[in-house]
Motif scaffolding. Sequence first.
Motif, short mmCIF file in Angstrom:
data_model
loop_
_atom_site.label_atom_id
_atom_site.label_comp_id
_atom_site.label_asym_id
_atom_site.label_seq_id
_atom_site.Cartn_x
_atom_site.Cartn_y
_atom_site.Cartn_z
N ILE A 144 0.81 -1.21 0.00
CA ILE A 144 0.00 0.00 0.00
C ILE A 144 0.85 1.27 0.00
N GLN A 145 0.52 2.20 -0.91
CA GLN A 145 1.29 3.44 -1.05
C GLN A 145 0.61 4.63 -0.36
N ILE A 146 1.42 5.42 0.31
CA ILE A 146 0.97 6.64 0.98
C ILE A 146 1.99 7.74 0.66
N ASN A 147 1.51 8.94 0.36
CA ASN A 147 2.43 10.07 0.19
C ASN A 147 2.47 10.86 1.48
N THR A 148 3.64 11.33 1.83
CA THR A 148 3.71 12.17 3.03
C THR A 148 4.86 13.15 2.94
N ASP A 149 4.86 14.09 3.88
CA ASP A 149 5.91 15.10 3.94
C ASP A 149 6.98 14.59 4.89
N SER A 150 8.22 14.60 4.45
CA SER A 150 9.30 14.04 5.28
C SER A 150 9.52 14.84 6.55
N ARG A 151 8.89 16.02 6.65
CA ARG A 151 9.05 16.85 7.84
C ARG A 151 8.00 16.55 8.91
N THR A 152 7.09 15.58 8.64
CA THR A 152 6.07 15.25 9.63
C THR A 152 6.63 14.26 10.66
N HIS A 153 5.95 14.22 11.82
CA HIS A 153 6.38 13.33 12.91
C HIS A 153 6.38 11.86 12.52
N LYS A 154 5.48 11.48 11.59
CA LYS A 154 5.36 10.05 11.30
C LYS A 154 6.65 9.45 10.74
N ILE A 155 7.46 10.30 10.08
CA ILE A 155 8.74 9.81 9.53
C ILE A 155 9.70 9.48 10.68
N GLU A 156 9.73 10.38 11.65
CA GLU A 156 10.56 10.15 12.85
C GLU A 156 10.07 8.87 13.55
N ASP A 157 8.73 8.73 13.69
CA ASP A 157 8.13 7.54 14.30
C ASP A 157 8.60 6.28 13.58
N THR A 198 8.35 19.78 -13.07
CA THR A 198 9.36 19.67 -12.02
C THR A 198 9.19 18.36 -11.23
N GLY A 199 10.26 17.65 -11.01
CA GLY A 199 10.22 16.38 -10.27
C GLY A 199 10.02 16.60 -8.77
N PRO A 200 10.01 15.49 -8.00
CA PRO A 200 9.74 15.57 -6.56
C PRO A 200 10.67 16.52 -5.81
N VAL A 201 10.08 17.34 -4.92
CA VAL A 201 10.90 18.21 -4.08
C VAL A 201 11.42 17.39 -2.90
N VAL A 202 12.41 17.95 -2.19
CA VAL A 202 13.10 17.21 -1.13
C VAL A 202 12.13 16.64 -0.08
N ALA A 203 11.10 17.43 0.29
CA ALA A 203 10.20 16.99 1.37
C ALA A 203 9.25 15.87 0.96
N TRP A 244 4.84 11.11 -7.32
CA TRP A 244 4.85 12.58 -7.37
C TRP A 244 4.01 13.08 -8.55
N PHE A 245 4.26 12.54 -9.73
CA PHE A 245 3.54 13.03 -10.91
C PHE A 245 2.07 12.58 -10.92
N ALA A 246 1.76 11.53 -10.13
CA ALA A 246 0.36 11.09 -10.03
C ALA A 246 -0.45 12.01 -9.11
N SER A 247 0.25 12.85 -8.32
CA SER A 247 -0.43 13.77 -7.40
C SER A 247 -0.88 15.03 -8.14
N SER A 248 -1.91 15.66 -7.60
CA SER A 248 -2.37 16.91 -8.20
C SER A 248 -1.33 18.01 -7.97
N LEU A 249 -1.38 19.05 -8.77
CA LEU A 249 -0.45 20.18 -8.59
C LEU A 249 -0.65 20.82 -7.22
N LYS A 250 -1.91 20.85 -6.76
CA LYS A 250 -2.22 21.44 -5.46
C LYS A 250 -1.53 20.63 -4.34
N SER A 251 -1.60 19.30 -4.46
CA SER A 251 -0.93 18.44 -3.48
C SER A 251 0.57 18.66 -3.49
#
Lengths: 198, 198
Positions: free
Chosen positions: A57-70, A150-155, A116-123
């Motif tokens: 199962i795939q989930i997109n997230t921001d690497s700056r969120t707590h769940k990454i640390e978790d 533009t490809g995926p940003v760092v976060a 990344w490219f499957a996500s909306s521009l807003k996302s």
Amino acid sequence: MGTVTMGPWKQLLLSALDSNSHLKHSSYFQLATIGSNGRPSNRTVVFRGFQENTDQIQINTDSRTHKIEDLKHCPFAEICWYFTDSWEQFRINGKIDIIDASTTDPKKLQQRQISWFASSLKSRLQYSGPSPGLPCLTEQPHQDFLDPSTGPVVAFCLLVLDPDQVDYLNLKSNLRVKFASGLNVNGEKCWTSEIINP
Amino acid sequence: MGTVTMGPWKQLLLSALDSNSHLKHSSYFQLATIGSNGRPSNRTVVFRGFQENTDQIQINTDSRTHKIEDLKHCPFAEICWYFTDSWEQFRINGKIDIIDASTTDPKKLQQRQISWFASSLKSRLQYSGPSPGLPCLTEQPHQDFLDPSTGPVVAFCLLVLDPDQVDYLNLKSNLRVKFASGLNVNGEKCWTSEIINP
């Protein structure tokens, strides 16, 4: 109790997604992790499909969120996915692989790029916004344009959950089935299922 | 950032409950705990109201479920409550008190009794059914009548979550507020709130 090599729960999940597809929130589920403080943590995330030809199962997230640390502290997670129209619940337990800007495996980096490219521009724009969870400063500069090529940003981070146990409950029929994975004699992942009391 | 003694998030939650009350599932939320195997666990449960004059959240459960074992091992839990119509999410973290047949405090036992009689007869019957999560035996005897005046059966358990942190997110307005509790100089619980980035 039966044994099969492909997660038999996947078909149940695809059916639930189909029968609840008229509801925007049918692709939302709750993801539980363990915080570095040793307490459980739980939040709503969006289903971004299965990895091709797998039950991962795939989930997109921001690497700056707590769940990454978790997840760096404890890679195990449990999804609780309740379908409000068909009254079905899937509890999906497994290990999460974090695919971010520091990943070196070219195949994984490609998966991240596809997501990344499957996500909306807003996302996509959100990942260039202010750090989630930090105090809100009103004077923060706010980017409102992103070049679609533009490809995926760092976060930007792709999480891939590899299920090893699924607990299915149907509140209309009162059927509950426990699916568990193991390795067969050839070292391949295989699934067993058993009807249990609701 | 402001400081108050009563959880200011409670009013937000009551408003969300009110504006989503036409949906049966608006009283359902996901409760994350930590299993004795060290992995997170997550399931849908039903909101059974606040303890009188407090911001403590009540949940009914069967003492034979895994979550009781989880909570005896680690009493902390996080509720993730997503309101599908108003697009609001409450993540409520706190410690859970287990009130079951072995509890000796008369006040707590009374709360358990009140919660039992507040449940429907159908709900009450489940606690006399076969053990949740165990293999389903078709020949199991099935009780279908319960004297409405009978008090709580042994398996009936009241959980009371005492929140100490609440993360509120409104996906329509994009407002996110973090509420945290602490003790003031008089040793009383007090809450602070801060607007954070979504």
